[in-house]
Design a protein around this motif. Structure first.
Motif, PDB file in Angstrom:
ATOM      1  N   GLU A   1       0.825  -1.206   0.000  1.00 61.89           N
ATOM      2  CA  GLU A   1       0.000   0.000   0.000  1.00 61.89           C
ATOM      3  C   GLU A   1       0.863   1.262   0.000  1.00 61.89           C
ATOM      4  O   GLU A   1       0.566   2.226  -0.727  1.00 61.89           O
ATOM      5  N   GLU A   2       1.925   1.278   0.779  1.00 60.79           N
ATOM      6  CA  GLU A   2       2.799   2.450   0.852  1.00 60.79           C
ATOM      7  C   GLU A   2       3.445   2.766  -0.492  1.00 60.79           C
ATOM      8  O   GLU A   2       3.749   3.930  -0.779  1.00 60.79           O
ATOM      9  N   ARG A   3       3.657   1.771  -1.318  1.00 63.42           N
ATOM     10  CA  ARG A   3       4.289   1.972  -2.618  1.00 63.42           C
ATOM     11  C   ARG A   3       3.293   2.252  -3.734  1.00 63.42           C
ATOM     12  O   ARG A   3       3.664   2.312  -4.901  1.00 63.42           O
ATOM     13  N   GLY A   4       2.049   2.410  -3.380  1.00 60.64           N
ATOM     14  CA  GLY A   4       1.042   2.775  -4.363  1.00 60.64           C
ATOM     15  C   GLY A   4       0.586   1.644  -5.254  1.00 60.64           C
ATOM     16  O   GLY A   4      -0.062   1.895  -6.289  1.00 60.64           O
ATOM     17  N   LEU A   5       0.890   0.419  -4.868  1.00 64.37           N
ATOM     18  CA  LEU A   5       0.407  -0.725  -5.626  1.00 64.37           C
ATOM     19  C   LEU A   5      -1.029  -1.034  -5.223  1.00 64.37           C
ATOM     20  O   LEU A   5      -1.504  -0.609  -4.174  1.00 64.37           O
ATOM     21  N   HIS A   6      -1.725  -1.795  -6.055  1.00 67.00           N
ATOM     22  CA  HIS A   6      -3.185  -1.857  -5.957  1.00 67.00           C
ATOM     23  C   HIS A   6      -3.723  -3.048  -5.184  1.00 67.00           C
ATOM     24  O   HIS A   6      -4.830  -2.980  -4.658  1.00 67.00           O
ATOM     25  N   SER A   7      -2.963  -4.147  -5.087  1.00 64.17           N
ATOM     26  CA  SER A   7      -3.589  -5.375  -4.587  1.00 64.17           C
ATOM     27  C   SER A   7      -2.568  -6.345  -4.018  1.00 64.17           C
ATOM     28  O   SER A   7      -1.372  -6.263  -4.293  1.00 64.17           O
ATOM     29  N   LEU A   8      -3.102  -7.291  -3.238  1.00 64.79           N
ATOM     30  CA  LEU A   8      -2.349  -8.436  -2.740  1.00 64.79           C
ATOM     31  C   LEU A   8      -3.149  -9.683  -3.067  1.00 64.79           C
ATOM     32  O   LEU A   8      -4.307  -9.829  -2.642  1.00 64.79           O
ATOM     33  N   THR A   9      -2.538 -10.584  -3.821  1.00 63.78           N
ATOM     34  CA  THR A   9      -3.190 -11.823  -4.235  1.00 63.78           C
ATOM     35  C   THR A   9      -2.407 -13.000  -3.666  1.00 63.78           C
ATOM     36  O   THR A   9      -1.200 -13.105  -3.863  1.00 63.78           O
TER      37      THR A   9
ATOM     38  N   LEU B   1      11.219  -6.334   0.526  1.00 70.06           N
ATOM     39  CA  LEU B   1      11.037  -4.883   0.473  1.00 70.06           C
ATOM     40  C   LEU B   1      11.873  -4.266  -0.645  1.00 70.06           C
ATOM     41  O   LEU B   1      11.426  -3.331  -1.333  1.00 70.06           O
ATOM     42  N   ARG B   2      13.080  -4.787  -0.836  1.00 70.36           N
ATOM     43  CA  ARG B   2      13.917  -4.293  -1.936  1.00 70.36           C
ATOM     44  C   ARG B   2      13.254  -4.569  -3.291  1.00 70.36           C
ATOM     45  O   ARG B   2      13.226  -3.693  -4.168  1.00 70.36           O
ATOM     46  N   LEU B   3      12.715  -5.753  -3.450  1.00 68.44           N
ATOM     47  CA  LEU B   3      12.038  -6.091  -4.706  1.00 68.44           C
ATOM     48  C   LEU B   3      10.807  -5.222  -4.917  1.00 68.44           C
ATOM     49  O   LEU B   3      10.537  -4.773  -6.036  1.00 68.44           O
ATOM     50  N   LEU B   4      10.059  -4.966  -3.857  1.00 70.49           N
ATOM     51  CA  LEU B   4       8.881  -4.105  -3.985  1.00 70.49           C
ATOM     52  C   LEU B   4       9.282  -2.693  -4.428  1.00 70.49           C
ATOM     53  O   LEU B   4       8.569  -2.065  -5.224  1.00 70.49           O
ATOM     54  N   ASP B   5      10.406  -2.206  -3.934  1.00 67.48           N
ATOM     55  CA  ASP B   5      10.902  -0.902  -4.389  1.00 67.48           C
ATOM     56  C   ASP B   5      11.212  -0.942  -5.885  1.00 67.48           C
ATOM     57  O   ASP B   5      10.878  -0.008  -6.629  1.00 67.48           O
ATOM     58  N   GLU B   6      11.850  -2.019  -6.326  1.00 64.01           N
ATOM     59  CA  GLU B   6      12.168  -2.162  -7.749  1.00 64.01           C
ATOM     60  C   GLU B   6      10.892  -2.230  -8.587  1.00 64.01           C
ATOM     61  O   GLU B   6      10.797  -1.603  -9.654  1.00 64.01           O
ATOM     62  N   TYR B   7       9.921  -2.975  -8.114  1.00 64.48           N
ATOM     63  CA  TYR B   7       8.670  -3.117  -8.855  1.00 64.48           C
ATOM     64  C   TYR B   7       7.954  -1.779  -8.963  1.00 64.48           C
ATOM     65  O   TYR B   7       7.435  -1.421 -10.033  1.00 64.48           O
ATOM     66  N   ALA B   8       7.896  -1.043  -7.851  1.00 61.43           N
ATOM     67  CA  ALA B   8       7.235   0.253  -7.875  1.00 61.43           C
ATOM     68  C   ALA B   8       7.914   1.196  -8.859  1.00 61.43           C
ATOM     69  O   ALA B   8       7.247   1.964  -9.570  1.00 61.43           O
ATOM     70  N   ALA B   9       9.248   1.134  -8.934  1.00 57.22           N
ATOM     71  CA  ALA B   9       9.987   1.967  -9.886  1.00 57.22           C
ATOM     72  C   ALA B   9       9.650   1.566 -11.322  1.00 57.22           C
ATOM     73  O   ALA B   9       9.503   2.421 -12.207  1.00 57.22           O
ATOM     74  N   LYS B  10       9.546   0.267 -11.575  1.00 61.05           N
ATOM     75  CA  LYS B  10       9.197  -0.212 -12.920  1.00 61.05           C
ATOM     76  C   LYS B  10       7.784   0.224 -13.314  1.00 61.05           C
ATOM     77  O   LYS B  10       7.526   0.590 -14.461  1.00 61.05           O
ATOM     78  N   VAL B  11       6.854   0.173 -12.356  1.00 58.93           N
ATOM     79  CA  VAL B  11       5.492   0.611 -12.639  1.00 58.93           C
ATOM     80  C   VAL B  11       5.479   2.099 -12.962  1.00 58.93           C
ATOM     81  O   VAL B  11       4.787   2.544 -13.895  1.00 58.93           O
ATOM     82  N   ALA B  12       6.248   2.879 -12.217  1.00 59.33           N
ATOM     83  CA  ALA B  12       6.340   4.316 -12.494  1.00 59.33           C
ATOM     84  C   ALA B  12       6.928   4.565 -13.867  1.00 59.33           C
ATOM     85  O   ALA B  12       6.462   5.461 -14.613  1.00 59.33           O
ATOM     86  N   GLU B  13       7.942   3.782 -14.226  1.00 60.48           N
ATOM     87  CA  GLU B  13       8.539   3.890 -15.579  1.00 60.48           C
ATOM     88  C   GLU B  13       7.501   3.560 -16.651  1.00 60.48           C
ATOM     89  O   GLU B  13       7.403   4.253 -17.672  1.00 60.48           O
ATOM     90  N   TYR B  14       6.733   2.518 -16.416  1.00 57.81           N
ATOM     91  CA  TYR B  14       5.705   2.117 -17.386  1.00 57.81           C
ATOM     92  C   TYR B  14       4.671   3.202 -17.592  1.00 57.81           C
ATOM     93  O   TYR B  14       4.245   3.473 -18.721  1.00 57.81           O
ATOM     94  N   ARG B  15       4.302   3.842 -16.509  1.00 54.85           N
ATOM     95  CA  ARG B  15       3.271   4.871 -16.590  1.00 54.85           C
ATOM     96  C   ARG B  15       3.810   6.202 -17.106  1.00 54.85           C
ATOM     97  O   ARG B  15       3.037   7.120 -17.392  1.00 54.85           O
ATOM     98  N   GLY B  16       5.123   6.292 -17.202  1.00 59.73           N
ATOM     99  CA  GLY B  16       5.726   7.497 -17.752  1.00 59.73           C
ATOM    100  C   GLY B  16       5.688   8.694 -16.841  1.00 59.73           C
ATOM    101  O   GLY B  16       5.752   9.827 -17.273  1.00 59.73           O
TER     102      GLY B  16
END
Length: 276
Positions: A24-32, A261-276
């Motif tokens: 949630e803190e990283r602005g991601l939408h869900s936990l599955t 937590l490190r991977l979640l940071d990387e993922y959040a950065a990739k999502v930000a890159e995708y969204r431009g």
């Protein structure tokens, strides 16, 4: 298109509370969250991905308990079973657990269900592999009745109960989204029959396209599309977006706290890159 996390939470990995808050803190939408109740020590069912079955499968926490804990410490992320093995679950208890999480979370729960692949596992629950598909169909419909009617009753070959009261009812109306897991013509039929969505594995885009076209050709409803186990691949994400996926759940490996937590940071950065 939204991005979330799909994972197996084990007894030796990042804890549920830390994970849910971090998502949630990283602005991601869900936990599955995936489910396996247990893995028989002696089994003949081959692991679908090939090779030896990873230990994460038999160490995973119960998905409903996990998502309830996540619901209590978050306010926005969607909480999804990906997938609950409904052929191994009592439908009345499952309906109650799901509705309880939906209430606790303020309407953030979605029920992903499937028939499973481990024949020995489902046999231990008293399920006949030959009739597991028909059993799942009845249990899905029974849960929908329990969620939406009062008193509720259901009379089928495998599920049969007279009028009964079940509370709480889900917050979401008429009920939480139901996702069907699987990749077969039977899966297509179930998505159509139960007016459900599809939770898919990261199959090739051409194959996903074919399946989605099958579903849309026969369905009289909009089909919510989500995933479990999506890799970090921006081109693949673009393809899923083009197919109409509303939510992509990235695969978080089952790791300890700091690495997760490190991977979640990387993922959040990739999502930000995708969204431009």
């Amino acid at each position: 298109m939204q991005f979330g996390i799909s994972t197996f939470v084990n007894d030796d990995t990042i804890d549920t509370v830390t994970l849910a808050r971090a998502i949630e803190e990283r602005g991601l939408h869900s936990l599955t969250i995936a489910e396996h109740t247990h893995i028989p020590a002696s089994r003949q069912s081959p692991y679908p991905m090939g090779g030896e079955l990873p230990s994460i499968y038999y160490r995973t926490l119960d998905p409903f308990v996990t998502l309830a804990a996540a619901a209590a410490v978050t306010s926005s992320i969607e909480l999804i079973t990906g997938i609950a093995l409904l052929i191994q679950r009592d439908p009345i208890i499952t309906a109650k657990e799901a509705a309880s999480i939906d209430l606790i979370s303020g309407g953030r729960f979605a029920l992903g269900v499937g028939a499973g692949w481990n024949i020995e596992e489902l046999r231990d629950h008293g399920t006949d592999p030959k009739t597991r598909g028909a059993l799942m169909d009845e249990r899905i419909e029974a849960i929908k009745v329990l969620w939406t009617e009062e008193p509720a009753e259901f009379h089928g070959k495998f599920v049969d109960f007279d009028p009964a009261y079940l509370r709480p009812k889900p917050v979401q109306k008429p009920h939480p989204t139901i996702y069907i897991g699987g990749d077969s013509d039977a899966t297509v039929r179930r998505v159509i029959q139960h007016e459900a969505g599809w939770i898919s594995n990261p199959s090739p885009v051409e194959h996903l396209t074919q399946r989605i076209e099958q579903m849309r050709a026969g369905a009289g409803h909009e089909i919510p599309l989500t995933t479990f186990g999506t890799p970090i691949d921006l081109d693949y994400w673009r393809a899923l977006d083009g197919l109409g996926y509303r939510l992509v759940n990235l695969l978080l490996p089952t790791k300890p706290r700091d690495e997760s937590l490190r991977l979640l940071d990387e993922y959040a950065a990739k999502v930000a890159e995708y969204r431009g």
